[in-house]
Enzyme design. Structure first.
Site, PDB file in Angstrom:
ATOM      1  N   ALA A  65       0.855  -1.177   0.000  1.00  0.00           N
ATOM      2  CA  ALA A  65       0.000   0.000   0.000  1.00  0.00           C
ATOM      3  C   ALA A  65       0.896   1.233   0.000  1.00  0.00           C
ATOM      4  O   ALA A  65       2.035   1.186   0.482  1.00  0.00           O
ATOM      5  CB  ALA A  65      -0.890  -0.018   1.234  1.00  0.00           C
ATOM      6  N   GLY A 109       0.621  -5.131   0.763  1.00  0.00           N
ATOM      7  CA  GLY A 109      -0.559  -5.245  -0.096  1.00  0.00           C
ATOM      8  C   GLY A 109      -0.234  -5.879  -1.445  1.00  0.00           C
ATOM      9  O   GLY A 109      -1.102  -6.491  -2.070  1.00  0.00           O
ATOM     10  N   GLU A 112      -0.308  -9.472  -0.872  1.00  0.00           N
ATOM     11  CA  GLU A 112      -1.708  -9.830  -0.607  1.00  0.00           C
ATOM     12  C   GLU A 112      -2.528  -9.869  -1.905  1.00  0.00           C
ATOM     13  O   GLU A 112      -3.357 -10.761  -2.091  1.00  0.00           O
ATOM     14  CB  GLU A 112      -2.302  -8.832   0.405  1.00  0.00           C
ATOM     15  CG  GLU A 112      -1.669  -9.006   1.790  1.00  0.00           C
ATOM     16  CD  GLU A 112      -1.973  -7.861   2.748  1.00  0.00           C
ATOM     17  OE1 GLU A 112      -1.797  -6.689   2.365  1.00  0.00           O
ATOM     18  OE2 GLU A 112      -2.401  -8.143   3.882  1.00  0.00           O
ATOM     19  N   GLU A 132       4.662  -5.077   7.102  1.00  0.00           N
ATOM     20  CA  GLU A 132       3.897  -4.017   7.770  1.00  0.00           C
ATOM     21  C   GLU A 132       4.345  -3.782   9.209  1.00  0.00           C
ATOM     22  O   GLU A 132       4.353  -2.657   9.687  1.00  0.00           O
ATOM     23  CB  GLU A 132       2.394  -4.353   7.743  1.00  0.00           C
ATOM     24  CG  GLU A 132       1.747  -4.281   6.360  1.00  0.00           C
ATOM     25  CD  GLU A 132       1.809  -5.594   5.590  1.00  0.00           C
ATOM     26  OE1 GLU A 132       2.617  -6.486   5.961  1.00  0.00           O
ATOM     27  OE2 GLU A 132       1.053  -5.734   4.626  1.00  0.00           O
TER      28      GLU A 132
HETATM   29  N1  CAA Z   1       4.614   3.208  -0.671  1.00  0.00           N
HETATM   30  C1  CAA Z   1       5.042   4.366  -1.236  1.00  0.00           C
HETATM   31  N2  CAA Z   1       6.202   4.502  -1.895  1.00  0.00           N
HETATM   32  C2  CAA Z   1       6.994   3.414  -1.975  1.00  0.00           C
HETATM   33  C3  CAA Z   1       6.632   2.173  -1.420  1.00  0.00           C
HETATM   34  C4  CAA Z   1       5.384   2.090  -0.744  1.00  0.00           C
HETATM   35  N3  CAA Z   1       4.909   0.951  -0.216  1.00  0.00           N
HETATM   36  N4  CAA Z   1       7.621   1.276  -1.662  1.00  0.00           N
HETATM   37  C5  CAA Z   1       8.578   1.938  -2.359  1.00  0.00           C
HETATM   38  N5  CAA Z   1       8.197   3.238  -2.554  1.00  0.00           N
HETATM   39  C6  CAA Z   1       8.944   4.296  -3.236  1.00  0.00           C
HETATM   40  C7  CAA Z   1      10.077   4.845  -2.375  1.00  0.00           C
HETATM   41  O1  CAA Z   1       9.588   5.810  -1.469  1.00  0.00           O
HETATM   42  C8  CAA Z   1      10.990   5.426  -3.426  1.00  0.00           C
HETATM   43  O2  CAA Z   1      10.472   6.663  -3.838  1.00  0.00           O
HETATM   44  P1  CAA Z   1      11.475   7.936  -4.091  1.00  0.00           P
HETATM   45  O3  CAA Z   1      12.363   7.486  -5.230  1.00  0.00           O
HETATM   46  O4  CAA Z   1      10.547   9.045  -4.441  1.00  0.00           O
HETATM   47  O5  CAA Z   1      12.242   8.130  -2.822  1.00  0.00           O
HETATM   48  C9  CAA Z   1      10.825   4.452  -4.609  1.00  0.00           C
HETATM   49  O6  CAA Z   1       9.601   3.770  -4.394  1.00  0.00           O
HETATM   50  C10 CAA Z   1      11.941   3.431  -4.675  1.00  0.00           C
HETATM   51  O7  CAA Z   1      12.038   2.811  -3.407  1.00  0.00           O
HETATM   52  P2  CAA Z   1      13.435   2.655  -2.608  1.00  0.00           P
HETATM   53  O8  CAA Z   1      14.319   3.825  -2.878  1.00  0.00           O
HETATM   54  O9  CAA Z   1      13.106   2.382  -1.176  1.00  0.00           O
HETATM   55  O10 CAA Z   1      14.032   1.374  -3.346  1.00  0.00           O
HETATM   56  P3  CAA Z   1      14.924   0.204  -2.719  1.00  0.00           P
HETATM   57  O11 CAA Z   1      15.336  -0.642  -3.896  1.00  0.00           O
HETATM   58  O12 CAA Z   1      16.004   0.741  -1.832  1.00  0.00           O
HETATM   59  O13 CAA Z   1      13.931  -0.641  -1.762  1.00  0.00           O
HETATM   60  C11 CAA Z   1      11.829  -1.740  -1.202  1.00  0.00           C
HETATM   61  C12 CAA Z   1      12.799  -1.282  -2.330  1.00  0.00           C
HETATM   62  C13 CAA Z   1      12.502  -2.866  -0.383  1.00  0.00           C
HETATM   63  C14 CAA Z   1      10.569  -2.260  -1.885  1.00  0.00           C
HETATM   64  C15 CAA Z   1      11.540  -0.539  -0.264  1.00  0.00           C
HETATM   65  O14 CAA Z   1      11.080   0.543  -1.064  1.00  0.00           O
HETATM   66  C16 CAA Z   1      10.472  -0.821   0.761  1.00  0.00           C
HETATM   67  O15 CAA Z   1      10.763  -1.398   1.802  1.00  0.00           O
HETATM   68  N6  CAA Z   1       9.228  -0.374   0.494  1.00  0.00           N
HETATM   69  C17 CAA Z   1       8.127  -0.466   1.480  1.00  0.00           C
HETATM   70  C18 CAA Z   1       7.595  -1.891   1.602  1.00  0.00           C
HETATM   71  C19 CAA Z   1       6.491  -1.934   2.656  1.00  0.00           C
HETATM   72  O16 CAA Z   1       6.683  -1.646   3.826  1.00  0.00           O
HETATM   73  N7  CAA Z   1       5.283  -2.326   2.213  1.00  0.00           N
HETATM   74  C20 CAA Z   1       4.122  -2.460   3.082  1.00  0.00           C
HETATM   75  C21 CAA Z   1       3.231  -1.259   2.944  1.00  0.00           C
HETATM   76  S1  CAA Z   1       1.898  -1.231   4.093  1.00  0.00           S
HETATM   77  C22 CAA Z   1       0.719  -2.283   3.438  1.00  0.00           C
HETATM   78  O17 CAA Z   1       0.870  -2.836   2.348  1.00  0.00           O
HETATM   79  C23 CAA Z   1      -0.530  -2.445   4.292  1.00  0.00           C
HETATM   80  C24 CAA Z   1      -1.527  -3.437   3.800  1.00  0.00           C
HETATM   81  O18 CAA Z   1      -1.407  -4.640   3.993  1.00  0.00           O
HETATM   82  C25 CAA Z   1      -2.756  -2.973   3.132  1.00  0.00           C
END
Ligand code: CAA
Length: 258
Positions: A65, A109, A112, A132
């Site tokens: 998400a 998500g 999921e 999460e």
């Molecule tokens: N939401 C918003 N933006 C996201 C994102 C997310 N879930 N995941 C990645 N991005 C964005 C980053 O902010 C970044 O944007 P900028 O270039 O503008 O800074 C871009 O995508 C690239 O990401 P990274 O620089 O972090 O890339 P990386 O290769 O170093 O890492 C990653 C990749 C491991 C996927 C890391 O981005 C990450 O950990 N993302 C979050 C994953 C996460 O926590 N997901 C769970 C979300 S909550 C959820 O999903 C709830 C539910 O069940 C409904």
């Protein structure tokens, strides 16, 4: 169909939905959920479409998400958005077969949504996780429920409590992924698979999908009964007669979807 956060294409009898927010690793924002729902409604009502693929890009199926959009939400807003859960579960409610073609990250998500498809064909760089807990929340669209049913309690607890990622080999061993393919081939394999399913009798495919889904929702004895009734009902279809006749006559069946 014209969308901002997804791309929708039709290749023969296969509908393809591609997440299209590459700068945000295909993070799932409310606009994307709304467009995904609209696209699935359209593909499901299109008689020319017999199977659907949902995919992302080489770096990410979807990284969860959209954290930016969600971070300041209040409990009241989240509760008020409960009506959106219909959108979150839209894939699982699709009566046509849906394949997730996953490369790169399928997190939160994203994992999921992939699990709510009928099965996952993954590229060799795919990674799955429910991170999460690491950002102060928990899975909200099936991470604790579908993952547990697919991979069992031990791995689901491990994934949800630590937020660690599974690589694709572990995901296949655990039963989360049905096939692993090289990154440059996985989508082609998913497309060929969808075309193969689309070539079978559509009412029969629908019953097969219904029967497998019943296995996760009912007891074994109820599921067996459901399966038997559905099996019997295939004998009402012309396609069953044609399929068996074609086998006996050593030719390809010409299914008419009736
Ligand atoms: N939401 C918003 N933006 C996201 C994102 C997310 N879930 N995941 C990645 N991005 C964005 C980053 O902010 C970044 O944007 P900028 O270039 O503008 O800074 C871009 O995508 C690239 O990401 P990274 O620089 O972090 O890339 P990386 O290769 O170093 O890492 C990653 C990749 C491991 C996927 C890391 O981005 C990450 O950990 N993302 C979050 C994953 C996460 O926590 N997901 C769970 C979300 S909550 C959820 O999903 C709830 C539910 O069940 C409904």
């Amino acid at each position: 169909m014209s969308f901002n956060t997804i791309i929708v294409e039709k290749k023969q009898s296969v509908g393809i939905i591609t997440f299209n927010r590459p700068k945000a690793m295909n993070a799932l924002c409310p606009a994307l959920f709304a467009e995904l729902t609209e696209a699935l409604d359209e593909l499901e009502s299109d008689d020319a479409i017999a199977a659907i693929i949902i995919t992302g890009d080489d770096r990410a199926f979807a990284a969860g998400a959209d954290i930016g959009e969600m971070s300041e939400s209040t409990y009241q807003q989240m509760l008020a958005n409960e009506s959106l859960s219909g959108q979150w579960d839209r894939i699982a409610l699709c009566r046509k077969p849906v394949i997730a073609a996953v490369a790169g990250y399928a997190l939160g998500g994203g994992c999921e949504l992939a699990m709510s498809c009928d099965f996952i064909i993954a590229a060799d760089n795919a990674k799955f996780g429910q991170p999460e807990v690491t950002i102060g929340t928990m899975p909200g669209i099936g991470g604790t429920q579908r993952l547990t049913r697919l991979v069992g309690k031990a791995k689901a607890m491990d994934m949800c409590l630590t937020g660690r990622m599974m690589d694709v080999q572990e995901a296949e061993r655990a039963g989360l992924v049905s096939r692993i393919e090289p990154l440059d081939k996985y989508f082609e394999v998913a497309l060929d698979t969808a075309k193969q399913i689309a070539s079978f009798s559509r009412p029969v495919v629908k019953l097969v999908k219904e029967a497998v889904d019943a296995a996760l929702e009912t007891t074994l004895s109820q599921g067996m009964k459901t399966e038997r009734r559905l099996f019997h009902s295939t004998f009402a279809f012309e396609d069953q007669k044609e399929g068996m006749k074609a086998f006996i006559e050593k030719r390809k069946p010409a299914f008419k979807n009736r």
